[in-house]
Design a protein around this motif. Structure first.
Motif, mmCIF file in Angstrom:
data_model
loop_
_atom_site.group_PDB
_atom_site.id
_atom_site.type_symbol
_atom_site.label_atom_id
_atom_site.label_comp_id
_atom_site.label_asym_id
_atom_site.label_seq_id
_atom_site.Cartn_x
_atom_site.Cartn_y
_atom_site.Cartn_z
ATOM 1 N N UNK A 1 30.125 28.629 92.219
ATOM 2 C CA UNK A 1 29.763 27.203 92.126
ATOM 3 C C UNK A 1 30.388 26.453 93.304
ATOM 4 N N UNK A 2 29.575 25.628 93.912
ATOM 5 C CA UNK A 2 30.055 24.871 95.064
ATOM 6 C C UNK A 2 30.980 23.743 94.595
ATOM 7 N N UNK A 3 32.105 23.647 95.240
ATOM 8 C CA UNK A 3 33.089 22.630 94.868
ATOM 9 C C UNK A 3 32.700 21.273 95.430
ATOM 10 N N UNK A 4 32.689 20.252 94.547
ATOM 11 C CA UNK A 4 32.323 18.901 94.961
ATOM 12 C C UNK A 4 33.512 18.192 95.591
ATOM 13 N N UNK A 5 33.209 17.371 96.577
ATOM 14 C CA UNK A 5 34.252 16.631 97.262
ATOM 15 C C UNK A 5 34.743 15.478 96.371
ATOM 16 N N UNK A 6 36.069 15.283 96.400
ATOM 17 C CA UNK A 6 36.652 14.203 95.612
ATOM 18 C C UNK A 6 36.707 12.899 96.397
ATOM 19 N N UNK A 7 36.348 12.932 97.669
ATOM 20 C CA UNK A 7 36.438 11.739 98.495
ATOM 21 C C UNK A 7 35.568 10.585 97.984
ATOM 22 N N UNK A 8 34.275 10.834 97.616
ATOM 23 C CA UNK A 8 33.462 9.705 97.106
ATOM 24 C C UNK A 8 34.062 9.048 95.862
ATOM 25 N N UNK A 9 34.623 9.885 94.962
ATOM 26 C CA UNK A 9 35.220 9.318 93.752
ATOM 27 C C UNK A 9 36.469 8.508 94.073
ATOM 28 N N UNK A 10 37.246 8.988 95.028
ATOM 29 C CA UNK A 10 38.430 8.238 95.423
ATOM 30 C C UNK A 10 38.055 6.915 96.081
ATOM 31 N N UNK A 11 37.010 6.954 96.893
ATOM 32 C CA UNK A 11 36.556 5.719 97.539
ATOM 33 C C UNK A 11 36.037 4.728 96.497
ATOM 34 N N UNK A 12 35.281 5.238 95.510
ATOM 35 C CA UNK A 12 34.774 4.366 94.451
ATOM 36 C C UNK A 12 35.914 3.787 93.635
ATOM 37 N N UNK A 13 36.909 4.606 93.313
ATOM 38 C CA UNK A 13 38.072 4.131 92.563
ATOM 39 C C UNK A 13 38.823 3.057 93.338
ATOM 40 N N UNK A 14 39.015 3.279 94.638
ATOM 41 C CA UNK A 14 39.716 2.290 95.464
ATOM 42 C C UNK A 14 38.912 0.987 95.555
ATOM 43 N N UNK A 15 37.589 1.094 95.671
ATOM 44 C CA UNK A 15 36.759 -0.105 95.758
ATOM 45 C C UNK A 15 36.821 -0.918 94.467
ATOM 46 N N UNK A 16 36.802 -0.224 93.332
ATOM 47 C CA UNK A 16 36.881 -0.931 92.049
ATOM 48 C C UNK A 16 38.234 -1.599 91.886
ATOM 49 N N UNK A 17 39.307 -0.927 92.303
ATOM 50 C CA UNK A 17 40.638 -1.524 92.219
ATOM 51 C C UNK A 17 40.744 -2.766 93.098
ATOM 52 N N UNK A 18 40.191 -2.677 94.307
ATOM 53 C CA UNK A 18 40.229 -3.833 95.209
ATOM 54 C C UNK A 18 39.429 -4.993 94.622
ATOM 55 N N UNK A 19 38.226 -4.706 94.080
ATOM 56 C CA UNK A 19 37.396 -5.763 93.500
ATOM 57 C C UNK A 19 38.074 -6.391 92.290
ATOM 58 N N UNK A 20 38.700 -5.578 91.450
ATOM 59 C CA UNK A 20 39.387 -6.103 90.266
ATOM 60 C C UNK A 20 40.578 -6.966 90.669
ATOM 61 N N UNK A 21 41.338 -6.484 91.644
ATOM 62 C CA UNK A 21 42.489 -7.262 92.107
ATOM 63 C C UNK A 21 42.047 -8.581 92.734
ATOM 64 N N UNK A 22 40.950 -8.547 93.493
ATOM 65 C CA UNK A 22 40.447 -9.779 94.114
ATOM 66 C C UNK A 22 39.975 -10.769 93.057
ATOM 67 N N UNK A 23 39.296 -10.262 92.014
ATOM 68 C CA UNK A 23 38.848 -11.152 90.940
ATOM 69 C C UNK A 23 40.033 -11.765 90.209
ATOM 70 N N UNK A 24 41.070 -10.943 89.953
ATOM 71 C CA UNK A 24 42.265 -11.470 89.285
ATOM 72 C C UNK A 24 42.958 -12.526 90.138
ATOM 73 N N UNK A 25 43.091 -12.257 91.431
ATOM 74 C CA UNK A 25 43.727 -13.221 92.318
ATOM 75 C C UNK A 25 42.912 -14.505 92.424
#
Length: 281
Positions: A1-25
């Motif tokens: 089985x081909x191993x999927x890259x974790x980079x897209x998930x990390x980028x999505x997680x970072x984007x959601x954290x940034x958006x949530x922090x910006x909304x809170x601020x």
């Protein structure tokens, strides 16, 4: 089985954290701006006369809003005496007794609808039922209109908070022979105490700035509060009248009254949270 890259998930997680922090601020910045403006414009109007004297006639400087503060306190206390026990009892029924009954579903649906009704509609309803029937405005009618607004908020918050209490606590107490009412009041309420108090505070904050219902029910009065069976002075309607007036002194008092309401809600919320945090510690 081909191993999927974790980079897209990390980028999505970072984007959601940034958006949530910006909304809170953004929310914190908006709240800070409001508090700063109310304090900056309202502090100049606060003095001894503001809290102890009655309003002056239009165009005359001086005076205060002692009657409006007294009327607001009385209306809020009556409203709380009506809305809080009724809302808590409704929430207890929805969470503990009628969660899956047809009556419980009807009560829950009615509560949801009532929460979405504009406050001015509730004011008109109380005006037709409590004002026209007696022929005059009154503080009682104002308290009833605010209690109707408060009731569904307290009921839904109570239901949600009691629903978070694990069923194992109820089952353990019932297995020891404790009656159902004692389990609810002695164990379930203790476990959800912080959430219940927060719900009550949210309801009080919800009604603290309501103006439209009081325009149709309590109206306003420039005189001292001697009876609530007559037009009763209150801060929100006074703010509306003074802010729309052409007099700079009245406009300044409107900002002062806004600061008093904001500060009272803020202090009550902070004090309650501090007390419960100390007890939990």
């Amino acid at each position: 089985m081909k191993r999927r890259s974790v980079m897209p998930r990390r980028m999505l997680d970072a984007a959601i954290k940034v958006a949530s922090s910006a909304a809170a601020m953004l929310g914190i910045a908006a709240l800070s701006w409001i508090l700063f403006e109310v304090a900056r414009r309202g502090l100049g109007a606060l003095d001894v006369a503001f809290f102890t004297e009655l309003p002056t006639p239009p165009g005359v400087d001086g005076g205060g809003l002692a009657n409006a503060m007294a009327g607001t306190l009385i209306i809020t206390l009556i409203c709380a005496a009506i809305g809080i026990p009724t809302g808590i009892l409704a929430g207890v029924y929805l969470a503990e007794l009628g969660a899956h009954t047809w009556l419980g579903r009807a009560v829950r649906f009615t509560s949801n609808v009532l929460m979405g009704i504009p406050s001015i509609i509730i004011g008109l309803f109380v005006y037709t039922t409590c004002v026209l029937s007696v022929g005059h405005f009154s503080g009682w009618a104002g308290a009833v209109s605010l209690a109707i607004i408060m009731l569904p908020v307290v009921a839904r918050t109570t239901e949600d908070m009691l629903g978070l209490v694990p069923n194992e606590l109820r089952e353990s107490a019932l297995s020891l022979g404790a009656p159902r009412w004692k389990v609810t009041t002695g164990i379930v309420f203790r476990s959800a105490r912080s959430g219940l108090v927060t719900g009550v505070l949210l309801a009080l904050a919800r009604i603290s700035g309501e103006t439209a219902p009081l325009l149709f029910t309590a109206m306003n009065s420039p005189y001292a509060v001697e009876s609530i069976d007559q037009p009763t002075a209150n801060l929100t309607v006074t703010i509306f009248n003074y802010a729309m007036s052409p007099y700079a002194d009245w406009q300044s008092m409107a900002w002062g009254a806004s600061l008093v309401i904001t500060f009272a809600v803020l202090v009550m919320t902070i004090a309650t949270r501090a007390i419960f945090r100390e007890k939990r510690a």
